[in-house]
Write a protein that holds these residues in place. Sequence first.
Motif, PDB file in Angstrom:
ATOM      1  N   THR A 127       8.819   3.480  -4.939  1.00  0.00           N
ATOM      2  CA  THR A 127       8.703   3.352  -6.395  1.00  0.00           C
ATOM      3  C   THR A 127       8.111   2.031  -6.852  1.00  0.00           C
ATOM      4  OG1 THR A 127      11.008   2.607  -6.464  1.00  0.00           O
ATOM      5  CG2 THR A 127      10.585   4.952  -6.836  1.00  0.00           C
ATOM      6  N   GLY A 128       8.197   0.996  -6.041  1.00  0.00           N
ATOM      7  CA  GLY A 128       7.652  -0.286  -6.468  1.00  0.00           C
ATOM      8  C   GLY A 128       8.111  -1.425  -5.585  1.00  0.00           C
ATOM      9  N   PRO A 129       7.584  -2.625  -5.824  1.00  0.00           N
ATOM     10  CA  PRO A 129       7.955  -3.788  -5.023  1.00  0.00           C
ATOM     11  C   PRO A 129       9.368  -4.254  -5.345  1.00  0.00           C
ATOM     12  CG  PRO A 129       6.542  -4.453  -6.830  1.00  0.00           C
ATOM     13  CD  PRO A 129       6.586  -2.953  -6.864  1.00  0.00           C
ATOM     14  N   CYS A 130       9.953  -4.962  -4.399  1.00  0.00           N
ATOM     15  CA  CYS A 130      11.296  -5.512  -4.575  1.00  0.00           C
ATOM     16  C   CYS A 130      11.183  -6.985  -4.941  1.00  0.00           C
ATOM     17  CB  CYS A 130      12.115  -5.335  -3.302  1.00  0.00           C
ATOM     18  SG  CYS A 130      13.793  -5.986  -3.434  1.00  0.00           S
ATOM     19  N   SER A 131      11.515  -7.298  -6.174  1.00  0.00           N
ATOM     20  CA  SER A 131      11.466  -8.682  -6.638  1.00  0.00           C
ATOM     21  C   SER A 131      12.700  -9.425  -6.145  1.00  0.00           C
ATOM     22  CB  SER A 131      11.396  -8.712  -8.169  1.00  0.00           C
ATOM     23  OG  SER A 131      11.327 -10.036  -8.637  1.00  0.00           O
ATOM     24  N   ARG A 132      12.498 -10.613  -5.604  1.00  0.00           N
ATOM     25  CA  ARG A 132      13.584 -11.344  -4.955  1.00  0.00           C
ATOM     26  C   ARG A 132      14.291 -12.281  -5.921  1.00  0.00           C
ATOM     27  NH1 ARG A 132      13.762  -7.911  -0.882  1.00  0.00           N
ATOM     28  NH2 ARG A 132      15.831  -8.872  -0.909  1.00  0.00           N
ATOM     29  N   CYS A 133      15.457 -12.754  -5.485  1.00  0.00           N
ATOM     30  CA  CYS A 133      16.285 -13.603  -6.342  1.00  0.00           C
ATOM     31  C   CYS A 133      16.878 -14.735  -5.520  1.00  0.00           C
ATOM     32  CB  CYS A 133      17.381 -12.769  -7.001  1.00  0.00           C
ATOM     33  SG  CYS A 133      18.602 -12.166  -5.820  1.00  0.00           S
ATOM     34  N   VAL A 134      17.780 -15.472  -6.131  1.00  0.00           N
ATOM     35  CA  VAL A 134      18.381 -16.658  -5.515  1.00  0.00           C
ATOM     36  C   VAL A 134      19.169 -16.323  -4.260  1.00  0.00           C
ATOM     37  CG1 VAL A 134      20.512 -16.566  -6.853  1.00  0.00           C
ATOM     38  CG2 VAL A 134      19.634 -18.793  -6.086  1.00  0.00           C
ATOM     39  N   MET A 135      19.620 -15.071  -4.114  1.00  0.00           N
ATOM     40  CA  MET A 135      20.430 -14.713  -2.947  1.00  0.00           C
ATOM     41  C   MET A 135      19.710 -15.009  -1.634  1.00  0.00           C
ATOM     42  SD  MET A 135      22.116 -11.133  -4.250  1.00  0.00           S
ATOM     43  CE  MET A 135      22.895 -10.756  -2.694  1.00  0.00           C
ATOM     44  N   THR A 136      18.377 -14.887  -1.627  1.00  0.00           N
ATOM     45  CA  THR A 136      17.624 -15.111  -0.390  1.00  0.00           C
ATOM     46  C   THR A 136      17.687 -16.559   0.064  1.00  0.00           C
ATOM     47  OG1 THR A 136      15.583 -15.495  -1.635  1.00  0.00           O
ATOM     48  CG2 THR A 136      16.044 -13.241  -0.943  1.00  0.00           C
ATOM     49  N   THR A 137      18.059 -17.469  -0.824  1.00  0.00           N
ATOM     50  CA  THR A 137      18.086 -18.891  -0.501  1.00  0.00           C
ATOM     51  C   THR A 137      19.457 -19.369  -0.034  1.00  0.00           C
ATOM     52  OG1 THR A 137      18.756 -19.714  -2.695  1.00  0.00           O
ATOM     53  CG2 THR A 137      16.428 -19.209  -2.369  1.00  0.00           C
ATOM     54  N   ASN A 157       7.749 -10.972  -4.644  1.00  0.00           N
ATOM     55  CA  ASN A 157       8.089  -9.675  -4.061  1.00  0.00           C
ATOM     56  C   ASN A 157       8.153  -9.746  -2.538  1.00  0.00           C
ATOM     57  OD1 ASN A 157       8.045  -8.392  -6.612  1.00  0.00           O
ATOM     58  ND2 ASN A 157       5.814  -8.213  -6.494  1.00  0.00           N
ATOM     59  N   VAL A 158       9.204  -9.136  -1.989  1.00  0.00           N
ATOM     60  CA  VAL A 158       9.335  -8.990  -0.534  1.00  0.00           C
ATOM     61  C   VAL A 158       9.966  -7.628  -0.273  1.00  0.00           C
ATOM     62  CG1 VAL A 158      10.290  -9.903   1.608  1.00  0.00           C
ATOM     63  CG2 VAL A 158       9.670 -11.486  -0.233  1.00  0.00           C
ATOM     64  N   GLY A 159       9.204  -6.709   0.331  1.00  0.00           N
ATOM     65  CA  GLY A 159       9.705  -5.371   0.572  1.00  0.00           C
ATOM     66  C   GLY A 159       9.466  -4.457  -0.617  1.00  0.00           C
ATOM     67  N   VAL A 160       9.929  -3.213  -0.488  1.00  0.00           N
ATOM     68  CA  VAL A 160       9.737  -2.214  -1.547  1.00  0.00           C
ATOM     69  C   VAL A 160      11.018  -1.413  -1.752  1.00  0.00           C
ATOM     70  CG1 VAL A 160       7.239  -1.936  -1.330  1.00  0.00           C
ATOM     71  CG2 VAL A 160       8.766  -0.595   0.148  1.00  0.00           C
ATOM     72  N   GLY A 211       0.792  -1.216   0.000  1.00  0.00           N
ATOM     73  CA  GLY A 211       0.000   0.000   0.000  1.00  0.00           C
ATOM     74  C   GLY A 211       0.831   1.275   0.000  1.00  0.00           C
ATOM     75  N   TRP A 212       2.147   1.130   0.030  1.00  0.00           N
ATOM     76  CA  TRP A 212       3.014   2.312   0.060  1.00  0.00           C
ATOM     77  C   TRP A 212       3.464   2.752  -1.321  1.00  0.00           C
ATOM     78  CZ3 TRP A 212       7.059   0.719   4.356  1.00  0.00           C
ATOM     79  CH2 TRP A 212       6.372   0.502   5.560  1.00  0.00           C
ATOM     80  N   VAL A 213       3.310   1.917  -2.327  1.00  0.00           N
ATOM     81  CA  VAL A 213       3.837   2.221  -3.660  1.00  0.00           C
ATOM     82  C   VAL A 213       3.207   3.504  -4.198  1.00  0.00           C
ATOM     83  CG1 VAL A 213       4.044   1.414  -6.043  1.00  0.00           C
ATOM     84  CG2 VAL A 213       4.326  -0.195  -4.149  1.00  0.00           C
ATOM     85  N   GLY A 214       4.054   4.417  -4.661  1.00  0.00           N
ATOM     86  CA  GLY A 214       3.608   5.698  -5.166  1.00  0.00           C
ATOM     87  C   GLY A 214       3.402   6.758  -4.094  1.00  0.00           C
ATOM     88  N   ARG A 215       3.636   6.399  -2.842  1.00  0.00           N
ATOM     89  CA  ARG A 215       3.405   7.336  -1.749  1.00  0.00           C
ATOM     90  C   ARG A 215       4.735   7.817  -1.157  1.00  0.00           C
ATOM     91  NH1 ARG A 215      -1.195   4.613   1.936  1.00  0.00           N
ATOM     92  NH2 ARG A 215      -1.259   6.716   2.807  1.00  0.00           N
TER      93      ARG A 215
END
Length: 253
Positions: A198-208, A231-234, A181-185
């Motif tokens: 600005t937008g959601p944070c798309s995750r990658c292999v690093m999280t694993t 997505n996890v975080g923004v 709900g924060w995107v654009g705010r």
Amino acid sequence: MMGEELNASVVTERGLLGDRVHALFDSTTGKVVSAKNPKKWARMFEFHAAFLEPPRLKEPMPPVRIEGPDATNLRSDRDDVGGELSKVLGREVRFVTSAPERPSLEEYWPDTEGLANREKVTDEAMPSHTFFDLATVHLITTATLDRLRELYPQGRFEARRFRPNIIVQPPADSKGFVEDGWVGRTIAIGDEVRLRVTGPCSRCVMTTLPQSDLPPDPGILRTAAKHHQVNVGVYATVLRGGEVRRGDSLAIA
């Protein structure tokens, strides 16, 4: 390399002061070294880097202390720092203090349903003259981490897996992926700092990947893909800089 936890930081238009001002370059490919391609660089998470003294506005960045496996202990201002790191990493690298106009990195996409690619390595462009992946500031809430734990209780969803700049503890009744709900705010932190989400944070292999005492766990990314479009975080940009401190209030406009 692994990050460090701070009690306070200065925020500039470029993000947190000192964040990603240095990098390692792969001497063979000319790309930024990143654990996003763990087939080459998984050992990066065996290293920790920290400034020898706090960086200050309008002053040169202080040297960095690099600690790694096998009692590796280096200063970034040593002439042979790249060579010594190359020995440990098994590939020739250079320590660099400025980014090229068109930096890029390699990203490995595991075989996880919901990812844009699967079992593939791609070249990913980075913002010009920076070592950031996509944006200068990354935020995550404890509510999001709690929700992911509910969805996958076996996983250790700790903030350090996701490498945010700022961790936000929302009101106790906040549930789920509240950052959506924060995107654009605009976010106000303390008396000075203003950010635009600005937008959601798309995750990658690093999280694993294993990080210190955190075990390898492909279920971390699989859960984000299955339940929240990976997505996890923004991400956010800086509208106005200043100082942030642990415990500062945060308001959404």
